[in-house]
Design an enzyme around this catalytic site. Structure first.
Site, PDB file in Angstrom:
ATOM      1  N   GLU A 262       0.820  -1.220   0.000  1.00 47.07           N
ATOM      2  CA  GLU A 262       0.000   0.000   0.000  1.00 47.07           C
ATOM      3  C   GLU A 262       0.850   1.264   0.000  1.00 47.07           C
ATOM      4  O   GLU A 262       0.408   2.314  -0.473  1.00 47.07           O
ATOM      5  CB  GLU A 262      -0.979  -0.031   1.177  1.00 47.07           C
ATOM      6  CG  GLU A 262      -2.033  -1.126   1.026  1.00 47.07           C
ATOM      7  CD  GLU A 262      -2.918  -1.327   2.249  1.00 47.07           C
ATOM      8  OE1 GLU A 262      -2.410  -1.167   3.390  1.00 47.07           O
ATOM      9  OE2 GLU A 262      -4.110  -1.641   2.080  1.00 47.07           O
TER      10      GLU A 262
ATOM     11  N   ASP B 190     -11.579  -6.739  -2.965  1.00 48.08           N
ATOM     12  CA  ASP B 190     -12.348  -7.977  -2.892  1.00 48.08           C
ATOM     13  C   ASP B 190     -13.762  -7.675  -2.384  1.00 48.08           C
ATOM     14  O   ASP B 190     -14.061  -6.547  -2.000  1.00 48.08           O
ATOM     15  CB  ASP B 190     -11.671  -8.985  -1.944  1.00 48.08           C
ATOM     16  CG  ASP B 190     -11.510  -8.398  -0.543  1.00 48.08           C
ATOM     17  OD1 ASP B 190     -10.488  -7.743  -0.296  1.00 48.08           O
ATOM     18  OD2 ASP B 190     -12.446  -8.552   0.277  1.00 48.08           O
TER      19      ASP B 190
HETATM   20  N1  LIG Z   1     -12.024  -8.712   3.164  1.00 48.60           N
HETATM   21  C1  LIG Z   1     -11.270  -7.886   3.921  1.00 48.60           C
HETATM   22  N2  LIG Z   1     -11.394  -7.902   5.256  1.00 48.60           N
HETATM   23  C2  LIG Z   1     -10.673  -7.056   6.023  1.00 48.60           C
HETATM   24  N3  LIG Z   1      -9.786  -6.155   5.536  1.00 48.60           N
HETATM   25  C3  LIG Z   1      -9.641  -6.098   4.202  1.00 48.60           C
HETATM   26  C4  LIG Z   1      -8.818  -5.303   3.373  1.00 48.60           C
HETATM   27  C5  LIG Z   1      -7.936  -4.150   3.820  1.00 48.60           C
HETATM   28  N4  LIG Z   1      -6.626  -4.522   4.431  1.00 48.60           N
HETATM   29  C6  LIG Z   1      -5.937  -5.580   3.733  1.00 48.60           C
HETATM   30  C7  LIG Z   1      -5.193  -6.357   4.777  1.00 48.60           C
HETATM   31  C8  LIG Z   1      -5.744  -7.786   4.866  1.00 48.60           C
HETATM   32  C9  LIG Z   1      -4.985  -8.583   5.871  1.00 48.60           C
HETATM   33  S1  LIG Z   1      -5.048 -10.335   5.590  1.00 48.60           S
HETATM   34  C10 LIG Z   1      -3.940 -10.596   4.261  1.00 48.60           C
HETATM   35  C11 LIG Z   1      -2.524 -10.772   4.764  1.00 48.60           C
HETATM   36  O1  LIG Z   1      -1.738 -11.485   3.819  1.00 48.60           O
HETATM   37  C12 LIG Z   1      -0.353 -11.506   4.153  1.00 48.60           C
HETATM   38  C13 LIG Z   1       0.349 -12.627   3.406  1.00 48.60           C
HETATM   39  O2  LIG Z   1      -0.125 -13.861   3.913  1.00 48.60           O
HETATM   40  C14 LIG Z   1      -5.418  -5.607   6.068  1.00 48.60           C
HETATM   41  O3  LIG Z   1      -4.393  -4.629   6.271  1.00 48.60           O
HETATM   42  C15 LIG Z   1      -6.735  -4.922   5.829  1.00 48.60           C
HETATM   43  C16 LIG Z   1      -9.047  -5.694   2.091  1.00 48.60           C
HETATM   44  N5  LIG Z   1      -9.999  -6.692   2.056  1.00 48.60           N
HETATM   45  C17 LIG Z   1     -10.367  -6.967   3.342  1.00 48.60           C
END
Ligand SMILES: Nc1ncnc2c(CN3C[C@H](CCSCCOCCO)[C@@H](O)C3)c[nH]c12
Length: 229
Positions: free
Chosen positions: A13, A197
């Site tokens: 980001e 998403d």
């Molecule tokens: N549906 C959803 N529910 C909650 N938040 C979000 C967001 C916004 N940001 C993305 C990120 C997701 C953290 S889990 C992925 C980690 O992967 C790391 C590698 O394994 C966290 O900083 C919140 C996008 N879609 C979402």
């Protein structure tokens, strides 16, 4: 002398922002890295907090209290709650809540604790400015409520509950805590998210596919906001 905090939660980001800045000074502090630069004559501090409300609270507080930022803009991605939103769409937070804050056992509403508030309102001037930036970019931006919680939401049931309970347009894991910090420290803040998403059963796959491209969309808009501030 104004100093602007530009914050994200994940490296992806803030990467487009650091790329645009080109050169910057890196400072390690409180378990994180803070990137300082002068951008078109404006002092900026950039950081990604790491995921979730606690890390984002620490970083927002540090950017304000330790680095002296007097304005904060957040750039990142989010899950869509409003059915009209699709991947890449931009959402500007009008106000933010914490959907996983729950002492309803005592009769309080979801998202509320004593001496707190269910919603924290974002800076109206920067919301107005975003309309100007959006029209200059020929982009449509949705203004809406953003719900924050310490969970990656990947099921329709939880998503629909968030929609019904908070009337949220989008959901994520950091904006609501950044809002509390900025409000408490009287620092104007602006939270922008680009949809990665639909917070449904396919959310993790969609997130992996669109994190980078959606983060770029949000970062480009936020940098155009900084140009106009
Ligand atoms: N549906 C959803 N529910 C909650 N938040 C979000 C967001 C916004 N940001 C993305 C990120 C997701 C953290 S889990 C992925 C980690 O992967 C790391 C590698 O394994 C966290 O900083 C919140 C996008 N879609 C979402």
């Amino acid at each position: 002398m104004q100093k602007i905090a530009i914050m994200g939660a994940m490296p992806e980001e803030v990467a487009p922002i650091l790329e645009k800045l080109g050169s910057y000074k890196t400072t390690e502090y409180a378990g994180n890295k803070y990137y300082e630069a002068s951008y078109k004559g404006i002092e900026v501090v950039v950081a990604y907090s790491k995921i979730g409300k606690v890390f984002s609270t620490l970083t927002a507080t540090t950017m304000i209290e330790h680095f002296g930022c007097d304005r904060l803009l957040f750039s990142g991605v989010a899950g869509a709650v409003s059915p009209e939103l699709k991947v890449g769409d931009l959402v500007v937070a009008t106000k933010l809540s914490q959907h996983d804050l729950d002492i309803t056992a005592f009769g309080h509403p979801y998202g509320f604790v004593p001496e707190g508030a269910v919603f924290v309102e974002a800076d109206k001037d920067m919301i107005e400015l975003s309309k100007k930036v959006a029209s200059k970019m020929g982009k449509s931006v949705k203004e809406g409520i953003i719900a924050t919680g310490d969970q990656f939401v990947a099921n329709e049931e939880r998503k629909n509950w968030i929609l019904e309970t908070f009337d949220a347009s989008a959901l994520e894991m950091e904006g609501g805590s950044v809002a509390v910090v900025c409000n408490a420290l009287n620092v104007p803040f602006f939270i922008l998210r680009s949809i990665s998403d639909a917070a449904d059963m396919d959310a993790s796959f969609s997130f992996d596919e669109f994190l980078e491209s959606s983060a770029i969309i949000s970062a480009e808009f936020v940098m155009n906001m900084v140009d106009e501030i």
